[in-house]
Design a protein around this motif. Structure first.
Motif, PDB file in Angstrom:
ATOM      1  N   ARG A 254      -7.418   7.541  -4.324  1.00  9.07           N
ATOM      2  CA  ARG A 254      -8.677   8.109  -3.849  1.00  9.07           C
ATOM      3  C   ARG A 254      -9.094   9.292  -4.727  1.00  9.07           C
ATOM      4  O   ARG A 254      -8.387  10.285  -4.847  1.00  9.07           O
ATOM      5  CB  ARG A 254      -8.532   8.570  -2.395  1.00  9.07           C
ATOM      6  CG  ARG A 254      -8.542   7.405  -1.430  1.00  9.07           C
ATOM      7  CD  ARG A 254      -8.345   7.832   0.010  1.00  9.07           C
ATOM      8  NE  ARG A 254      -8.577   6.704   0.905  1.00  9.07           N
ATOM      9  CZ  ARG A 254      -8.260   6.688   2.186  1.00  9.07           C
ATOM     10  NH1 ARG A 254      -7.689   7.758   2.741  1.00  9.07           N
ATOM     11  NH2 ARG A 254      -8.497   5.624   2.924  1.00  9.07           N
ATOM     12  N   ALA A 255     -10.256   9.159  -5.325  1.00  6.69           N
ATOM     13  CA  ALA A 255     -10.791  10.208  -6.192  1.00  6.69           C
ATOM     14  C   ALA A 255     -12.231   9.853  -6.514  1.00  6.69           C
ATOM     15  O   ALA A 255     -12.609   8.677  -6.510  1.00  6.69           O
ATOM     16  CB  ALA A 255      -9.970  10.320  -7.481  1.00  6.69           C
ATOM     17  N   ASP A 256     -13.035  10.877  -6.790  1.00  5.87           N
ATOM     18  CA  ASP A 256     -14.411  10.661  -7.223  1.00  5.87           C
ATOM     19  C   ASP A 256     -14.531  10.775  -8.736  1.00  5.87           C
ATOM     20  O   ASP A 256     -15.621  10.984  -9.272  1.00  5.87           O
ATOM     21  CB  ASP A 256     -15.339  11.668  -6.527  1.00  5.87           C
ATOM     22  CG  ASP A 256     -15.408  11.423  -5.026  1.00  5.87           C
ATOM     23  OD1 ASP A 256     -15.233  10.254  -4.623  1.00  5.87           O
ATOM     24  OD2 ASP A 256     -15.619  12.381  -4.269  1.00  5.87           O
ATOM     25  N   VAL A 257     -13.396  10.661  -9.422  1.00  5.51           N
ATOM     26  CA  VAL A 257     -13.335  10.673 -10.881  1.00  5.51           C
ATOM     27  C   VAL A 257     -12.401   9.534 -11.304  1.00  5.51           C
ATOM     28  O   VAL A 257     -11.620   9.034 -10.495  1.00  5.51           O
ATOM     29  CB  VAL A 257     -12.804  12.029 -11.411  1.00  5.51           C
ATOM     30  CG1 VAL A 257     -13.762  13.153 -11.059  1.00  5.51           C
ATOM     31  CG2 VAL A 257     -11.407  12.320 -10.869  1.00  5.51           C
ATOM     32  N   PRO A 258     -12.459   9.106 -12.566  1.00  8.53           N
ATOM     33  CA  PRO A 258     -11.558   8.033 -13.019  1.00  8.53           C
ATOM     34  C   PRO A 258     -10.090   8.436 -12.904  1.00  8.53           C
ATOM     35  O   PRO A 258      -9.742   9.616 -13.004  1.00  8.53           O
ATOM     36  CB  PRO A 258     -11.959   7.830 -14.485  1.00  8.53           C
ATOM     37  CG  PRO A 258     -13.329   8.409 -14.606  1.00  8.53           C
ATOM     38  CD  PRO A 258     -13.396   9.531 -13.627  1.00  8.53           C
ATOM     39  N   VAL A 259      -9.228   7.428 -12.684  1.00  9.93           N
ATOM     40  CA  VAL A 259      -7.800   7.665 -12.488  1.00  9.93           C
ATOM     41  C   VAL A 259      -7.013   6.968 -13.598  1.00  9.93           C
ATOM     42  O   VAL A 259      -7.284   5.819 -13.943  1.00  9.93           O
ATOM     43  CB  VAL A 259      -7.344   7.124 -11.113  1.00  9.93           C
ATOM     44  CG1 VAL A 259      -5.835   7.279 -10.940  1.00  9.93           C
ATOM     45  CG2 VAL A 259      -8.080   7.855  -9.990  1.00  9.93           C
TER      46      VAL A 259
END
Length: 653
Positions: A254-259
């Motif tokens: 879960r993140a609003d940026v690339p992982v």
């Protein structure tokens, strides 16, 4: 988490304390100053990029929080809280903390699945609550000085306003040179304490402090972990573990940026990437480090996994010179001596991750501690088997199955192996039995101590000292459980998740995530029979079964090769030490600092210069001495000087 102070004049202090933490949160600073407290936060924006700035408050603005890390189950928690009538003003994971506190008080921590260092201020009760995640992934330090309580994610933040703490504690240095890290709550710095993993510290309005443990690595009694008593079959346990791992990975994506994800070429990191590819729709970029020296390099296995998984991949080639040149920067971020150079390539790798536009990486760290992956566990199993027939010549030969990846293996000579692994057999029934060979090797650095410290060391029993920190119920656990507990409390929390984890990632504003350290995975694994973890001489047996359908057979069957990097040989080139090494390890510098004895240090330096330091003991002593001198130069001298001292690398403290 940013710094804070319980004080009526907080803002000037906060501004000075937050600046040294800019690497932990380069995306902005936030402050909350009230009559009795000040909170500050340096933000690394990963979730709720637009409205997630901290500090965050409850609807009545009576509870404020700042925290470092992630609450992975915040979506589920928010849904539960909204069903109970709570109203949110952001989309961030942070806000669930204040709502949980409003509803559950200090027990809010039991609801969190995450990695965190939390500071929470309750203005109505005039109460400060500090909390740290269960495994100790995120750091949290505090001290009471000048009539105030100060706290921060790194010691350098405290030293920015409290230079009187910039003195190294001799006992903590002895602990570091033995166990690889001070024993919580001790730190290397005068008057500064670390909040232990799985603990909450409450400070009331009258100054009373209450420290309590809310979670620990616990194991059932030995009888309950026999295969006949365990309620699941091997097949059922395999299926349940895979389901748990899939959910842990799902939450930690879960993140609003690339992982991104690290890919070492071994079972653990390959398993994480395979779980991402097989059970989620999240695109993942992989990263790995390679070495010019074949003894340390795993790039062939890494590339095989890249082909199997079809990921976009970046490899960072790390040379010995890269390690030597970057070592001072590493120590600025660890703030403590290290005994190996292994953290340096990971710091450089995190820099590569950042350069490619990523802020988050998933890693395979923790699988060895949770599922019995280290040679140390198998070594202890063989030594216990050997101890039942101490005159046997065949039983110690089982040790030859270990350490095949080492050029100078302790088992290359059967006679030396019997001598080396035979030490400490008198401690067979003690909970620290498995760790005696490692700690004995580390303690050889004591021969280089200055006379006063050497005298202190002679009157200190590290085995007794460590056992005093262990819970009495360990006596009822099976042997492997005891070994795992000590490993989790010493090397994992004190070194791997700190100097080789949080500090090297955050040095580059990167957040590392550790699915194998999801507390549900740990609790499940701790209930397993030992034979589900180590079967014969096969480590991580159940984990291998759980990942078998996702990975190539040669990766699943591959014996663990621990991550390592070149040590003393990284600091000498063309027969000469690097300039800063020659400076810091000169007899005058050693004598002036006062921790070590110049004459034996000079002999060790010469041995390393000639390339004759081939064993763990010499290499660990050299790296430990050099890193201690760097801590002294960068921290003690810099903080106590009228003007900040320049680091050997050219940066300013």
């Amino acid at each position: 988490m940013g710094p804070g102070v319980v004080s009526t004049e907080a803002r000037p202090w906060l501004e000075r304390m937050i600046q040294p933490l800019a690497h932990r949160g380069p995306d902005g600073f936030g402050f909350h100053v009230a009559p009795s407290v000040g909170l500050a936060h340096a933000r690394l924006s990963i979730i709720d990029l637009s409205t997630g700035d901290q500090p965050i408050h409850n609807p009545r603005r009576t509870v404020w929080t700042v925290f470092n890390g992630e609450i992975f189950n915040f979506v589920e928690l928010r849904r539960m809280l909204e069903d109970k009538g709570h109203v949110f003003y952001t989309q961030s994971d942070t806000e669930v903390i204040v709502h949980l506190y409003d509803r559950y008080g200090e027990d809010f921590v039991h609801h969190l699945n995450g990695q965190f260092a939390i500071a929470l201020w309750d203005s109505e009760r005039q109460r400060l609550v500090l909390a740290r995640d269960r495994a100790g992934i995120r750091p949290l330090y505090y001290t009471r000085q000048r009539g105030r309580l100060w706290f921060a994610s790194e010691v350098k933040s405290l030293l920015a306003v409290l230079p009187e703490c910039a003195h190294l504690e001799p006992q903590a240095l002895l602990q570091t040179l033995t166990y690889w890290a001070p024993v919580d709550p001790e730190t290397l710095y005068q008057g500064v304490q670390s909040l232990p993993p799985g603990h909450v510290l409450t400070v009331e309005r009258d100054g009373r402090q209450h420290l309590r443990r809310y979670w620990d690595w616990t194991f059932p009694d030995a009888e309950a972990t026999s295969p006949s008593r365990y309620p699941l079959t091997l097949e059922q346990a395999t299926a349940e573990l895979r389901e748990l791992l899939v959910d842990a990975v799902r939450l930690q994506l879960r993140a609003d940026v690339p992982v991104g994800a690290y890919l070492s070429g071994g079972l653990d990191s390959s398993g994480i990437v395979a779980l991402i590819r097989g059970f989620t729709d999240t695109p993942v970029r992989t990263f790995s480090v390679a070495f010019e020296d074949g003894e340390f390099d795993e790039s062939a296995h890494q590339q095989a996994m890249v082909r199997h998984l079809g990921t976009e991949h970046t490899t960072l080639m790390c040379t010995r010179r890269d390690i030597g040149n970057a070592f001072p920067r590493l120590i600025r971020h660890t703030e403590t001596p290290v005994l190996r150079t292994g953290p340096v390539p990971l710091m450089l790798l995190a820099g590569s991750v950042r350069q490619h536009g990523y802020k988050v990486v998933l890693t395979g760290e923790g699988a060895d501690e949770v599922f019995g992956g280290y040679d140390l566990f198998k070594e202890a199993k063989v030594r216990r088997f050997w101890a039942r027939q101490p005159d046997s010549r065949l039983r110690p030969r089982l040790l030859e199955k270990l350490y095949g990846y080492l050029q100078n293996s302790p088992v290359s000579s059967p006679a030396f192996a019997q001598s080396f692994f035979g030490q400490g057999m008198e401690h067979l029934h003690r909970p620290i039995f498995a760790h005696v060979p490692r700690w004995t090797t580390s303690q050889r650095a004591f021969a280089f101590l200055a006379p006063e410290l050497r005298t202190m060391a002679a009157h200190w029993d590290p085995l007794d000292a460590y056992e005093h920190t262990l819970p009495p119920e360990m006596a009822r656990w099976n042997d492997l459980a005891r070994d795992q507990y000590v490993e989790a409390k010493s090397l994992l929390a004190g070194y791997l998740l700190s100097s080789q984890g949080d500090r090297v990632a955050m040095a580059n504003s990167i957040e590392g995530r550790f699915p194998y350290l999801d507390h549900r995975v740990i609790e499940f694994a701790n209930r397993l029979p030992p034979s589900f973890k180590i079967r014969g001489m096969t480590e991580k047996y159940l984990l291998r079964r759980a990942l078998a359908e996702l990975l190539p057979a040669d990766i699943v069957k591959r014996t663990k090769q621990p991550y390592r990097a070149p040590d003393s040989q990284s600091f000498f080139f063309d027969g000469k030490p690097l300039d800063y090494v020659a400076d810091l390890l000169s007899p005058d510098a050693i004598r002036d600092a006062g921790y070590f004895d110049p004459a034996p240090v000079s002999r060790l330096v010469e041995k390393c210069r000639l390339g004759r330091a081939t064993g763990f003991a010499d290499n660990q002593a050299f790296v430990g001495i050099l890193s201690t001198m760097l801590v002294h130069r960068q921290t003690v001298e810099a903080r106590l000087s009228p003007t900040p001292a320049a680091h050997p690398s050219g940066a300013v403290a």
